[in-house]
Write a protein that holds these residues in place. Structure first.
Motif, mmCIF file in Angstrom:
data_model
loop_
_atom_site.group_PDB
_atom_site.id
_atom_site.type_symbol
_atom_site.label_atom_id
_atom_site.label_comp_id
_atom_site.label_asym_id
_atom_site.label_seq_id
_atom_site.Cartn_x
_atom_site.Cartn_y
_atom_site.Cartn_z
ATOM 1 N N LEU A 134 -15.653 -34.303 -49.375
ATOM 2 C CA LEU A 134 -15.416 -33.321 -48.322
ATOM 3 C C LEU A 134 -16.526 -32.267 -48.319
ATOM 4 O O LEU A 134 -17.022 -31.866 -47.263
ATOM 5 C CB LEU A 134 -14.055 -32.653 -48.550
ATOM 6 C CG LEU A 134 -13.479 -31.808 -47.408
ATOM 7 C CD1 LEU A 134 -13.135 -32.710 -46.236
ATOM 8 C CD2 LEU A 134 -12.241 -31.082 -47.886
ATOM 9 N N LYS A 137 -19.680 -33.470 -46.690
ATOM 10 C CA LYS A 137 -19.600 -33.400 -45.228
ATOM 11 C C LYS A 137 -19.852 -31.972 -44.743
ATOM 12 O O LYS A 137 -20.498 -31.754 -43.714
ATOM 13 C CB LYS A 137 -18.229 -33.876 -44.744
ATOM 14 C CG LYS A 137 -17.997 -35.369 -44.894
ATOM 15 C CD LYS A 137 -16.646 -35.767 -44.319
ATOM 16 C CE LYS A 137 -16.425 -37.266 -44.443
ATOM 17 N NZ LYS A 137 -15.117 -37.674 -43.872
ATOM 18 N N SER A 138 -19.321 -31.020 -45.511
ATOM 19 C CA SER A 138 -19.498 -29.618 -45.159
ATOM 20 C C SER A 138 -20.966 -29.211 -45.243
ATOM 21 O O SER A 138 -21.501 -28.545 -44.350
ATOM 22 C CB SER A 138 -18.668 -28.733 -46.092
ATOM 23 O OG SER A 138 -18.854 -27.363 -45.787
ATOM 24 N N GLU A 142 -20.933 -31.309 -40.956
ATOM 25 C CA GLU A 142 -19.913 -32.069 -40.239
ATOM 26 C C GLU A 142 -18.588 -31.309 -40.157
ATOM 27 O O GLU A 142 -17.733 -31.614 -39.316
ATOM 28 C CB GLU A 142 -19.692 -33.421 -40.931
ATOM 29 C CG GLU A 142 -20.910 -34.331 -40.876
ATOM 30 C CD GLU A 142 -20.695 -35.632 -41.628
ATOM 31 O OE1 GLU A 142 -19.516 -36.036 -41.804
ATOM 32 O OE2 GLU A 142 -21.689 -36.256 -42.051
ATOM 33 N N LEU A 143 -18.409 -30.340 -41.051
ATOM 34 C CA LEU A 143 -17.219 -29.483 -41.062
ATOM 35 C C LEU A 143 -17.664 -28.041 -41.244
ATOM 36 O O LEU A 143 -18.661 -27.780 -41.927
ATOM 37 C CB LEU A 143 -16.281 -29.861 -42.215
ATOM 38 C CG LEU A 143 -15.568 -31.209 -42.176
ATOM 39 C CD1 LEU A 143 -14.907 -31.472 -43.527
ATOM 40 C CD2 LEU A 143 -14.524 -31.239 -41.064
ATOM 41 N N THR A 144 -16.930 -27.109 -40.654
ATOM 42 C CA THR A 144 -17.239 -25.703 -40.897
ATOM 43 C C THR A 144 -16.767 -25.336 -42.299
ATOM 44 O O THR A 144 -15.940 -26.044 -42.895
ATOM 45 C CB THR A 144 -16.538 -24.785 -39.880
ATOM 46 O OG1 THR A 144 -15.105 -24.843 -40.116
ATOM 47 C CG2 THR A 144 -16.829 -25.207 -38.455
ATOM 48 N N GLU A 147 -12.996 -24.784 -42.266
ATOM 49 C CA GLU A 147 -12.267 -26.061 -42.187
ATOM 50 C C GLU A 147 -12.260 -26.751 -43.557
ATOM 51 O O GLU A 147 -11.240 -27.283 -43.991
ATOM 52 C CB GLU A 147 -12.931 -26.983 -41.165
ATOM 53 C CG GLU A 147 -12.688 -26.611 -39.719
ATOM 54 C CD GLU A 147 -13.480 -27.471 -38.751
ATOM 55 O OE1 GLU A 147 -13.045 -27.630 -37.606
ATOM 56 O OE2 GLU A 147 -14.560 -27.987 -39.146
ATOM 57 N N THR A 148 -13.409 -26.720 -44.217
ATOM 58 C CA THR A 148 -13.536 -27.347 -45.535
ATOM 59 C C THR A 148 -12.608 -26.683 -46.546
ATOM 60 O O THR A 148 -11.899 -27.364 -47.299
ATOM 61 C CB THR A 148 -14.991 -27.259 -46.045
ATOM 62 O OG1 THR A 148 -15.859 -27.836 -45.075
ATOM 63 C CG2 THR A 148 -15.142 -27.994 -47.364
ATOM 64 N N LYS A 151 -8.973 -27.626 -45.930
ATOM 65 C CA LYS A 151 -8.674 -28.998 -46.335
ATOM 66 C C LYS A 151 -8.644 -29.130 -47.856
ATOM 67 O O LYS A 151 -7.812 -29.858 -48.402
ATOM 68 C CB LYS A 151 -9.703 -29.959 -45.741
ATOM 69 C CG LYS A 151 -9.551 -30.189 -44.243
ATOM 70 C CD LYS A 151 -10.536 -31.213 -43.743
ATOM 71 C CE LYS A 151 -10.467 -31.354 -42.228
ATOM 72 N NZ LYS A 151 -9.151 -31.851 -41.775
ATOM 73 N N GLN A 171 -5.132 -36.290 -37.512
ATOM 74 C CA GLN A 171 -5.762 -36.846 -36.314
ATOM 75 C C GLN A 171 -4.723 -37.231 -35.262
ATOM 76 O O GLN A 171 -4.937 -37.030 -34.058
ATOM 77 C CB GLN A 171 -6.606 -38.079 -36.682
ATOM 78 C CG GLN A 171 -7.865 -37.759 -37.471
ATOM 79 C CD GLN A 171 -8.772 -36.785 -36.749
ATOM 80 O OE1 GLN A 171 -9.080 -36.963 -35.557
ATOM 81 N NE2 GLN A 171 -9.201 -35.744 -37.435
#
Length: 221
Positions: A134, A137-138, A142-144, A147-148, A151, A171
């Motif tokens: 995760l 991705k951050s 890909e993620l703020t 958001e990270t 999660k 989703q």
């Protein structure tokens, strides 16, 4: 024990019932230790601290904020239950089969002591790996960061299968047009459900594993 040693079928059946009973007896303790460790870890986490740690881009800082070391220390308390379950199983095996057995002199139990620590450490491994993915991705954008962080907190205590299920659920909620606040509320409920479910799984797996190892140790020595 001689390699050719065999168990009387009736004794073997009785022994298996006793091993299952021992595992069932100690399973709730495993679940309690797991839930206590997870709840303490989650309670100590603050959204702002996670965000600040992510912004440093330093893995050691993020790990410290997420409290992995403290979580492992808390879960390691399960080791005593693991050993107790194994000892009880070994004692029962020795009694039924009339085998002399001294746990203090057992090489197998020294191994169980080390093995149980590794098994407990592995409970957090899947969660740790998923959170690292995760973070990647951050860092790629890909993620703020917010958001990270959100999660990450929801992942604590879950294994890879349940993390993926939680993401799929999110989703589905987005697709169905739920508002962000509603989604977070439903995700929290689902996460609690998954953690309770995983606690039961861990309890059954670890108690049965400990009971079996205690039984096997009797033969090895």
């Amino acid at each position: 024990m001689p390699e050719e040693y065999t168990i009387d079928p009736k004794k073997a059946k009785d022994l298996w019932k006793d091993i299952l009973a021992i595992a069932d007896k100690y399973a709730p303790a495993f679940a309690t230790y797991f839930l206590t460790a997870i709840n303490k870890q989650k309670k100590a986490l603050k959204q702002s601290d996670i965000v600040a740690a992510i912004l440093t881009g330093n893995a050691a800082t993020i790990d410290k904020v997420l409290g992995w070391e403290k979580s492992f220390a808390e879960m390691l308390k399960m080791q005593e239950i693991f050993k107790k379950t194994a000892f009880k199983s070994a004692e029962k095996t020795a009694k039924i089969l009339e085998i002399p057995f001294n746990p203090k002199m057992s090489y197998s139990f020294r191994y169980i002591n080390e093995f149980s620590g590794l098994k407990i450490k592995n409970i957090n491994t899947e969660t740790y790996n998923a959170i690292n993915e995760l973070l990647k991705k951050s860092f790629k954008g890909e993620l703020t960061v917010d958001e990270t962080a959100l999660k990450i907190k929801s992942f604590i205590g879950l294994d890879e299968r349940r993390i993926n299920a939680l993401l799929n659920y999110e989703q589905a909620l987005l697709k169905d047009g739920f508002k962000p606040a509603e989604i977070q509320k439903l995700l929290l409920q689902k996460q609690k459900e998954y953690i309770r479910e995983r606690a039961i799984t861990i309890a059954r797996t670890e108690s049965m594993s400990a009971s079996n190892y205690g039984n096997i140790a009797t033969y090895k020595d």
